[in-house]
Design a protein around this motif. Structure first.
Motif, short mmCIF file in Angstrom:
data_model
loop_
_atom_site.label_atom_id
_atom_site.label_comp_id
_atom_site.label_asym_id
_atom_site.label_seq_id
_atom_site.Cartn_x
_atom_site.Cartn_y
_atom_site.Cartn_z
N LEU A 16 -74.92 -0.83 47.90
CA LEU A 16 -75.78 0.35 47.81
C LEU A 16 -76.92 0.08 46.82
N ALA A 17 -76.60 -0.60 45.72
CA ALA A 17 -77.62 -0.90 44.72
C ALA A 17 -78.72 -1.78 45.32
N GLU A 18 -78.30 -2.74 46.14
CA GLU A 18 -79.28 -3.64 46.76
C GLU A 18 -80.14 -2.88 47.78
N LEU A 19 -79.49 -2.02 48.57
CA LEU A 19 -80.22 -1.17 49.51
C LEU A 19 -81.25 -0.32 48.75
N ASN A 20 -80.81 0.27 47.65
CA ASN A 20 -81.70 1.14 46.88
C ASN A 20 -82.91 0.39 46.33
N LEU A 22 -84.36 -2.09 47.86
CA LEU A 22 -85.28 -2.24 49.01
C LEU A 22 -86.05 -0.94 49.24
N ILE A 23 -85.34 0.18 49.15
CA ILE A 23 -86.00 1.47 49.38
C ILE A 23 -87.06 1.71 48.30
N GLN A 24 -86.72 1.37 47.06
CA GLN A 24 -87.67 1.58 45.96
C GLN A 24 -88.93 0.75 46.11
N ARG A 25 -88.79 -0.41 46.75
CA ARG A 25 -89.95 -1.29 46.91
C ARG A 25 -90.81 -0.92 48.13
N SER A 26 -90.34 0.02 48.96
CA SER A 26 -91.05 0.35 50.19
C SER A 26 -92.26 1.24 49.91
N GLU A 27 -93.18 1.25 50.86
CA GLU A 27 -94.40 2.07 50.76
C GLU A 27 -94.06 3.55 50.90
N PRO A 28 -94.64 4.42 50.09
CA PRO A 28 -94.47 5.86 50.31
C PRO A 28 -95.16 6.31 51.60
N LEU A 29 -94.81 7.51 52.08
CA LEU A 29 -95.43 8.05 53.29
C LEU A 29 -96.89 8.43 53.03
N VAL A 30 -97.14 8.89 51.81
CA VAL A 30 -98.46 9.39 51.45
C VAL A 30 -98.85 8.69 50.15
N PRO A 31 -100.07 8.14 50.08
CA PRO A 31 -100.48 7.54 48.80
C PRO A 31 -100.45 8.62 47.73
N GLY A 32 -99.99 8.28 46.55
CA GLY A 32 -99.94 9.27 45.49
C GLY A 32 -98.56 9.80 45.23
N LEU A 38 -83.83 8.32 45.56
CA LEU A 38 -82.62 7.72 46.13
C LEU A 38 -81.49 8.74 46.17
N GLY A 39 -80.46 8.41 46.94
CA GLY A 39 -79.26 9.24 46.95
C GLY A 39 -78.59 9.23 45.59
N GLU A 40 -77.76 10.24 45.35
CA GLU A 40 -77.11 10.39 44.05
C GLU A 40 -75.67 10.82 44.26
N GLY A 41 -74.77 10.24 43.49
CA GLY A 41 -73.36 10.63 43.58
C GLY A 41 -72.47 9.43 43.79
N THR A 124 -77.32 2.95 56.79
CA THR A 124 -76.78 1.87 55.95
C THR A 124 -76.22 2.46 54.65
N GLU A 125 -76.95 3.41 54.10
CA GLU A 125 -76.52 4.11 52.88
C GLU A 125 -75.15 4.78 53.11
N LEU A 126 -75.03 5.51 54.20
CA LEU A 126 -73.75 6.19 54.48
C LEU A 126 -72.64 5.17 54.70
N GLY A 127 -73.01 4.03 55.26
CA GLY A 127 -72.02 2.96 55.45
C GLY A 127 -71.43 2.47 54.14
#
Ligand code: URA
Length: 202
Positions: A16-20, A22-32, A38-41, A124-127
């Protein structure tokens, strides 16, 4: 989107840490947008709750469900006797989508294509979390989890999602927008009843 999904699948995160990351490095939907939220728990939480996307406050703080809708959710969980810290909380879409109007950032619903773009990450996160039950808050979460459009009011309640035991209920933002006090109180009580029912299934 198919190409993007295949590219993501090749990333094959092993935790999950590795997935997170990747998500953190991805482009946002909207600049700004400030950051991916990320998920929490805990991994292994019995229940995962999936919302739509981070709102303005979530985007600033980097945590899910901390704005007005999140506060309503937290209060409803408490009323249902469910400990928020024992749950896994996440969103179908990990970035805040908005239009700027002066100083305000106004929430924009993600398109079906945008939901699909984030779907591999969510699955993948739920997995990694492996909850016994996945609760969809609202139509966007239900679309992300099932891969098809779902009418929340018609399909509210227990539902099988792609490989997961699920439960469909309303999004707390919908409850905040209801005009009459009486109507809002009644709808909030039904939301609390849904959360209780979901917890009993998990
Ligand atoms: N905050 C979130 O994190 N998700 C939502 O869906 C709404 C508010």
């Amino acid at each position: 989107p198919e190409k993007a999904m295949a590219a993501m699948a090749r990333q094959a995160p092993e935790s999950l840490a590795e997935l997170n990351r990747l998500i953190q490095r991805s482009e946002p939907l909207v600049p700004g947008a400030t950051q991916a939220v990320l998920g929490e728990g805990p991994e292994g939480a019995a229940i995962a709750i999936v919302g739509e996307q981070p709102g303005d406050q979530e985007d600033r703080e980097g945590r899910p469900f901390v704005g007005p809708a999140g506060q309503l959710l937290t209060a409803a969980l408490e009323e249902a006797g469910i400990d928020r810290s024992g749950l896994y909380l996440t969103n179908a879409v990990k970035h805040f989508k908005f239009v700027q109007r002066g100083k305000r950032r106004i929430h924009q619903s993600p398109t079906a294509g945008e939901v699909k773009h984030y779907r591999w990450w969510l699955m993948t996160e739920l997995g990694f979390v492996r909850p016994r039950l996945v609760v969809a808050l609202g139509a966007t979460a239900a679309l992300a989890l099932s891969g098809r459009p779902i009418s929340v009011l018609r399909e509210r309640g227990p539902r099988a999602f792609d490989g997961w035991d699920g439960f469909v209920t309303v999004h707390p933002s919908y409850l905040l927008r209801l005009p009459g006090d009486e109507e809002r109180r009644r709808a909030q009580a039904e939301f609390v009843a849904d959360l209780r029912r979901a917890a009993a299934l998990a």
